[in-house]
Write a protein that holds these residues in place. Structure first.
Motif, PDB file in Angstrom:
ATOM      1  N   GLU A 148       2.126  28.943  -3.638  1.00  0.00           N
ATOM      2  CA  GLU A 148       3.196  29.741  -3.277  1.00  0.00           C
ATOM      3  C   GLU A 148       4.186  29.667  -3.927  1.00  0.00           C
ATOM      4  O   GLU A 148       4.689  28.729  -4.022  1.00  0.00           O
ATOM      5  CB  GLU A 148       3.254  29.638  -1.864  1.00  0.00           C
ATOM      6  CG  GLU A 148       4.037  30.951  -1.008  1.00  0.00           C
ATOM      7  CD  GLU A 148       3.476  32.090  -1.122  1.00  0.00           C
ATOM      8  OE1 GLU A 148       4.137  33.203  -1.229  1.00  0.00           O
ATOM      9  OE2 GLU A 148       1.923  32.203  -1.107  1.00  0.00           O
ATOM     10  N   LEU A 149       4.973  30.600  -4.492  1.00  0.00           N
ATOM     11  CA  LEU A 149       6.118  30.817  -5.447  1.00  0.00           C
ATOM     12  C   LEU A 149       7.105  31.394  -4.388  1.00  0.00           C
ATOM     13  O   LEU A 149       7.059  32.492  -3.756  1.00  0.00           O
ATOM     14  CB  LEU A 149       5.951  31.475  -6.408  1.00  0.00           C
ATOM     15  CG  LEU A 149       4.822  31.035  -7.392  1.00  0.00           C
ATOM     16  CD1 LEU A 149       4.567  31.943  -8.718  1.00  0.00           C
ATOM     17  CD2 LEU A 149       5.118  29.532  -7.931  1.00  0.00           C
ATOM     18  N   SER A 150       8.538  30.862  -4.617  1.00  0.00           N
ATOM     19  CA  SER A 150       9.427  31.541  -3.913  1.00  0.00           C
ATOM     20  C   SER A 150       9.814  32.701  -4.776  1.00  0.00           C
ATOM     21  O   SER A 150       9.556  32.833  -5.680  1.00  0.00           O
ATOM     22  CB  SER A 150      10.589  30.481  -3.839  1.00  0.00           C
ATOM     23  OG  SER A 150      11.051  30.326  -5.285  1.00  0.00           O
ATOM     24  N   PRO A 151      10.588  33.587  -3.821  1.00  0.00           N
ATOM     25  CA  PRO A 151      10.957  34.865  -4.575  1.00  0.00           C
ATOM     26  C   PRO A 151      11.765  34.519  -5.842  1.00  0.00           C
ATOM     27  O   PRO A 151      11.764  35.095  -6.919  1.00  0.00           O
ATOM     28  CB  PRO A 151      11.727  35.602  -3.730  1.00  0.00           C
ATOM     29  CG  PRO A 151      11.246  35.174  -2.250  1.00  0.00           C
ATOM     30  CD  PRO A 151      10.825  33.535  -2.636  1.00  0.00           C
ATOM     31  N   GLU A 152      12.738  33.550  -5.786  1.00  0.00           N
ATOM     32  CA  GLU A 152      13.315  32.936  -6.822  1.00  0.00           C
ATOM     33  C   GLU A 152      12.749  32.593  -7.924  1.00  0.00           C
ATOM     34  O   GLU A 152      12.668  33.201  -9.432  1.00  0.00           O
ATOM     35  CB  GLU A 152      14.264  31.928  -6.637  1.00  0.00           C
ATOM     36  CG  GLU A 152      15.467  32.223  -5.590  1.00  0.00           C
ATOM     37  CD  GLU A 152      14.821  32.261  -3.960  1.00  0.00           C
ATOM     38  OE1 GLU A 152      13.925  31.581  -3.806  1.00  0.00           O
ATOM     39  OE2 GLU A 152      15.588  32.938  -3.286  1.00  0.00           O
ATOM     40  N   ARG A 153      11.401  31.853  -8.009  1.00  0.00           N
ATOM     41  CA  ARG A 153      10.726  31.476  -8.792  1.00  0.00           C
ATOM     42  C   ARG A 153      10.051  32.729  -9.578  1.00  0.00           C
ATOM     43  O   ARG A 153       9.831  32.781 -10.832  1.00  0.00           O
ATOM     44  CB  ARG A 153       9.503  30.430  -8.332  1.00  0.00           C
ATOM     45  CG  ARG A 153       8.650  29.637  -9.414  1.00  0.00           C
ATOM     46  CD  ARG A 153       9.440  29.187 -10.509  1.00  0.00           C
ATOM     47  NE  ARG A 153      10.022  27.793  -9.960  1.00  0.00           N
ATOM     48  CZ  ARG A 153      10.842  27.083 -10.538  1.00  0.00           C
ATOM     49  NH1 ARG A 153      11.290  27.541 -11.561  1.00  0.00           N
ATOM     50  NH2 ARG A 153      11.537  26.138  -9.895  1.00  0.00           N
ATOM     51  N   VAL A 154       9.420  33.573  -8.752  1.00  0.00           N
ATOM     52  CA  VAL A 154       8.740  34.750  -9.154  1.00  0.00           C
ATOM     53  C   VAL A 154       9.646  35.468 -10.191  1.00  0.00           C
ATOM     54  O   VAL A 154       9.557  35.921 -11.292  1.00  0.00           O
ATOM     55  CB  VAL A 154       8.298  35.517  -7.832  1.00  0.00           C
ATOM     56  CG1 VAL A 154       7.819  36.945  -8.608  1.00  0.00           C
ATOM     57  CG2 VAL A 154       7.070  34.910  -7.320  1.00  0.00           C
ATOM     58  N   SER A 155      10.920  35.572  -9.676  1.00  0.00           N
ATOM     59  CA  SER A 155      11.992  36.595 -10.485  1.00  0.00           C
ATOM     60  C   SER A 155      12.464  35.515 -11.744  1.00  0.00           C
ATOM     61  O   SER A 155      12.448  36.228 -12.900  1.00  0.00           O
ATOM     62  CB  SER A 155      13.516  36.650  -9.680  1.00  0.00           C
ATOM     63  OG  SER A 155      14.085  37.171 -10.450  1.00  0.00           O
ATOM     64  N   ASP A 156      12.327  34.163 -11.708  1.00  0.00           N
ATOM     65  CA  ASP A 156      12.648  33.443 -12.965  1.00  0.00           C
ATOM     66  C   ASP A 156      11.395  33.651 -14.078  1.00  0.00           C
ATOM     67  O   ASP A 156      11.410  33.771 -15.098  1.00  0.00           O
ATOM     68  CB  ASP A 156      12.833  32.121 -12.579  1.00  0.00           C
ATOM     69  CG  ASP A 156      14.076  31.637 -11.854  1.00  0.00           C
ATOM     70  OD1 ASP A 156      14.901  32.702 -11.965  1.00  0.00           O
ATOM     71  OD2 ASP A 156      14.052  30.487 -11.490  1.00  0.00           O
TER      72      ASP A 156
END
Length: 171
Positions: A148-156
């Protein structure tokens, strides 16, 4: 002995099953089949061979894909059937079909260009590094998406991919 991140990605890329993706968007197969029939009258088997040759990569459309497409083209009066001497159906384009194909040139060119580019990347030795890098990127994404990726990691991740695309366009 522990694996480096790069060797883990290479192993992931080589061992993971290839995900199935749609090769054709809605309506593209119909335009492509009509294009092949416009080149010369075709039997359904000829159409299957033409599509397989265009797509490459061991892809061969099934009769379950081609026959409904051919039937649709006939129902729309874009093609007509002529029975051969050996009682096989041969498909010919009609004037209405030529008109439809002319109206669909943008879609046809998009499909033909996409598969020409795909074939070039797959078969041309000059592009082997690009092909390998594309596969490494896909493997890295699959590896990251296992958790599971955080929204911040997905955005990065999305921002890095977008920046790579911008850099490539500017080359």
């Amino acid at each position: 002995m522990s694996k480096t991140p790069q060797s883990a990605l290479t192993e992931e890329r080589e061992s993971s099953p290839k995900p199935r993706k749609r090769l054709f968007e809605a309506g593209e197969m119909k335009v492509l089949v009509l294009h092949f029939i416009a080149q010369a009258p075709k039997y359904s088997y000829d159409i299957i061979k033409d599509v397989a040759a265009l797509v490459g990569g061991n892809y061969k459309p099934s009769t379950g894909t081609i026959c409904p497409t051919i039937n649709y083209l006939e129902e729309q009066q874009y093609t007509q059937v002529v029975m051969s001497a050996d009682e096989r159906k041969q498909y010919h384009i009609t004037d209405k079909g030529r008109e439809h194909l002319e109206d669909s040139q943008e879609t046809l060119e998009k499909v033909l260009n996409r598969f020409e580019t795909r074939r070039r990347i797959q078969n041309d030795e000059r592009y082997i590094d690009i092909k390998n890098s594309m596969e490494s990127l896909k493997a890295a994404l699959r590896f990251k998406l296992q958790n599971e990726l955080s929204p911040e990691r997905v955005s990065d991740i999305a921002a890095q991919i977008e920046q790579a695309a911008i850099n490539i366009r500017q080359l």
